[in-house]
Design a protein around this motif. Structure first.
Motif, PDB file in Angstrom:
ATOM      1  N   ASP A   6      -2.959  -1.424  13.547  1.00 24.98           N
ATOM      2  CA  ASP A   6      -3.700  -2.213  12.562  1.00 24.98           C
ATOM      3  C   ASP A   6      -2.779  -2.532  11.385  1.00 24.98           C
ATOM      4  O   ASP A   6      -2.339  -1.640  10.664  1.00 24.98           O
ATOM      5  CB  ASP A   6      -4.921  -1.430  12.086  1.00 24.98           C
ATOM      6  CG  ASP A   6      -5.808  -2.209  11.141  1.00 24.98           C
ATOM      7  OD1 ASP A   6      -5.285  -2.869  10.216  1.00 24.98           O
ATOM      8  OD2 ASP A   6      -7.036  -2.142  11.317  1.00 24.98           O
ATOM      9  N   GLU A   7      -2.503  -3.807  11.188  1.00 28.48           N
ATOM     10  CA  GLU A   7      -1.555  -4.188  10.136  1.00 28.48           C
ATOM     11  C   GLU A   7      -2.072  -3.862   8.735  1.00 28.48           C
ATOM     12  O   GLU A   7      -1.280  -3.593   7.826  1.00 28.48           O
ATOM     13  CB  GLU A   7      -1.179  -5.661  10.234  1.00 28.48           C
ATOM     14  CG  GLU A   7      -2.310  -6.622   9.974  1.00 28.48           C
ATOM     15  CD  GLU A   7      -1.900  -8.067  10.165  1.00 28.48           C
ATOM     16  OE1 GLU A   7      -2.335  -8.898   9.354  1.00 28.48           O
ATOM     17  OE2 GLU A   7      -1.158  -8.362  11.111  1.00 28.48           O
ATOM     18  N   ASN A   8      -3.375  -3.862   8.527  1.00 24.50           N
ATOM     19  CA  ASN A   8      -3.925  -3.520   7.213  1.00 24.50           C
ATOM     20  C   ASN A   8      -3.698  -2.048   6.887  1.00 24.50           C
ATOM     21  O   ASN A   8      -3.375  -1.702   5.749  1.00 24.50           O
ATOM     22  CB  ASN A   8      -5.417  -3.855   7.139  1.00 24.50           C
ATOM     23  CG  ASN A   8      -5.667  -5.336   7.185  1.00 24.50           C
ATOM     24  OD1 ASN A   8      -4.909  -6.117   6.614  1.00 24.50           O
ATOM     25  ND2 ASN A   8      -6.723  -5.742   7.867  1.00 24.50           N
ATOM     26  N   ILE A   9      -3.859  -1.189   7.881  1.00 25.48           N
ATOM     27  CA  ILE A   9      -3.612   0.238   7.672  1.00 25.48           C
ATOM     28  C   ILE A   9      -2.127   0.474   7.429  1.00 25.48           C
ATOM     29  O   ILE A   9      -1.747   1.258   6.557  1.00 25.48           O
ATOM     30  CB  ILE A   9      -4.153   1.068   8.859  1.00 25.48           C
ATOM     31  CG1 ILE A   9      -5.670   0.963   8.926  1.00 25.48           C
ATOM     32  CG2 ILE A   9      -3.728   2.532   8.733  1.00 25.48           C
ATOM     33  CD1 ILE A   9      -6.300   1.588  10.154  1.00 25.48           C
ATOM     34  N   ARG A  10      -1.276  -0.212   8.187  1.00 25.89           N
ATOM     35  CA  ARG A  10       0.176  -0.081   7.957  1.00 25.89           C
ATOM     36  C   ARG A  10       0.527  -0.535   6.550  1.00 25.89           C
ATOM     37  O   ARG A  10       1.302   0.111   5.853  1.00 25.89           O
ATOM     38  CB  ARG A  10       0.961  -0.914   8.981  1.00 25.89           C
ATOM     39  CG  ARG A  10       1.089  -0.266  10.332  1.00 25.89           C
ATOM     40  CD  ARG A  10       2.176  -0.913  11.193  1.00 25.89           C
ATOM     41  NE  ARG A  10       2.161  -2.354  11.193  1.00 25.89           N
ATOM     42  CZ  ARG A  10       1.462  -3.118  12.029  1.00 25.89           C
ATOM     43  NH1 ARG A  10       0.708  -2.558  12.940  1.00 25.89           N
ATOM     44  NH2 ARG A  10       1.550  -4.428  11.981  1.00 25.89           N
ATOM     45  N   TYR A  11      -0.040  -1.653   6.111  1.00 27.29           N
ATOM     46  CA  TYR A  11       0.224  -2.158   4.769  1.00 27.29           C
ATOM     47  C   TYR A  11      -0.224  -1.132   3.709  1.00 27.29           C
ATOM     48  O   TYR A  11       0.511  -0.896   2.749  1.00 27.29           O
ATOM     49  CB  TYR A  11      -0.498  -3.483   4.561  1.00 27.29           C
ATOM     50  CG  TYR A  11      -0.316  -4.038   3.162  1.00 27.29           C
ATOM     51  CD1 TYR A  11       0.859  -4.687   2.804  1.00 27.29           C
ATOM     52  CD2 TYR A  11      -1.307  -3.884   2.212  1.00 27.29           C
ATOM     53  CE1 TYR A  11       1.038  -5.180   1.523  1.00 27.29           C
ATOM     54  CE2 TYR A  11      -1.137  -4.375   0.922  1.00 27.29           C
ATOM     55  CZ  TYR A  11       0.024  -5.023   0.589  1.00 27.29           C
ATOM     56  OH  TYR A  11       0.202  -5.494  -0.682  1.00 27.29           O
ATOM     57  N   ASP A  12      -1.397  -0.545   3.907  1.00 28.00           N
ATOM     58  CA  ASP A  12      -1.881   0.477   2.962  1.00 28.00           C
ATOM     59  C   ASP A  12      -0.921   1.666   2.907  1.00 28.00           C
ATOM     60  O   ASP A  12      -0.693   2.235   1.842  1.00 28.00           O
ATOM     61  CB  ASP A  12      -3.282   0.953   3.330  1.00 28.00           C
ATOM     62  CG  ASP A  12      -4.343  -0.091   3.056  1.00 28.00           C
ATOM     63  OD1 ASP A  12      -4.080  -1.061   2.312  1.00 28.00           O
ATOM     64  OD2 ASP A  12      -5.460   0.064   3.594  1.00 28.00           O
ATOM     65  N   ALA A  13      -0.364   2.037   4.049  1.00 31.27           N
ATOM     66  CA  ALA A  13       0.562   3.177   4.080  1.00 31.27           C
ATOM     67  C   ALA A  13       1.854   2.869   3.327  1.00 31.27           C
ATOM     68  O   ALA A  13       2.456   3.747   2.723  1.00 31.27           O
ATOM     69  CB  ALA A  13       0.882   3.548   5.527  1.00 31.27           C
ATOM     70  N   ILE A  14       2.262   1.612   3.357  1.00 33.68           N
ATOM     71  CA  ILE A  14       3.484   1.217   2.635  1.00 33.68           C
ATOM     72  C   ILE A  14       3.236   1.184   1.133  1.00 33.68           C
ATOM     73  O   ILE A  14       4.110   1.520   0.354  1.00 33.68           O
ATOM     74  CB  ILE A  14       3.982  -0.156   3.134  1.00 33.68           C
ATOM     75  CG1 ILE A  14       4.425  -0.042   4.584  1.00 33.68           C
ATOM     76  CG2 ILE A  14       5.124  -0.674   2.264  1.00 33.68           C
ATOM     77  CD1 ILE A  14       4.672  -1.369   5.248  1.00 33.68           C
ATOM     78  N   ASN A  15       2.055   0.779   0.748  1.00 34.95           N
ATOM     79  CA  ASN A  15       1.728   0.694  -0.677  1.00 34.95           C
ATOM     80  C   ASN A  15       1.592   2.051  -1.206  1.00 34.95           C
ATOM     81  O   ASN A  15       1.451   2.556  -2.116  1.00 34.95           O
ATOM     82  CB  ASN A  15       0.433  -0.088  -0.893  1.00 34.95           C
ATOM     83  CG  ASN A  15       0.729  -1.521  -1.228  1.00 34.95           C
ATOM     84  OD1 ASN A  15       1.813  -1.851  -1.677  1.00 34.95           O
ATOM     85  ND2 ASN A  15      -0.228  -2.369  -0.992  1.00 34.95           N
TER      86      ASN A  15
END
Length: 76
Positions: free
Chosen positions: A67-76
């Motif tokens: 899930d790209e949204n979860i990956r993005y949240d992990a990067i933030n």
């Protein structure tokens, strides 16, 4: 977790996420939420082990989440 973040302390959220993760060990959303909570607690306490654990969880999510949204949240 979103509802819990509105009403619970960071320690309660961490405990809840740890219990959830023990039941669903490969759930990237739980790992990302736990990572964020651990980082928040680290920011308050400066306890290095919290940061190390948060980084490890976030790295797992970035490498394994579909899930790209979860990956993005992990990067933030």
């Amino acid at each position: 977790m979103k509802r819990l973040s509105e009403v619970a302390t960071i320690e309660v959220r961490i405990n809840f996420a740890r219990v959830a993760l023990s039941k669903y060990p490969s759930d990237c959303e739980i790992k990302e939420n736990l990572s964020a909570c651990l980082y928040c607690l680290y920011d308050d306490t400066k306890e290095k082990s919290l940061l190390t654990e948060a980084e490890s969880l976030a790295l797992y999510v970035v490498e394994n989440s579909k899930d790209e949204n979860i990956r993005y949240d992990a990067i933030n």
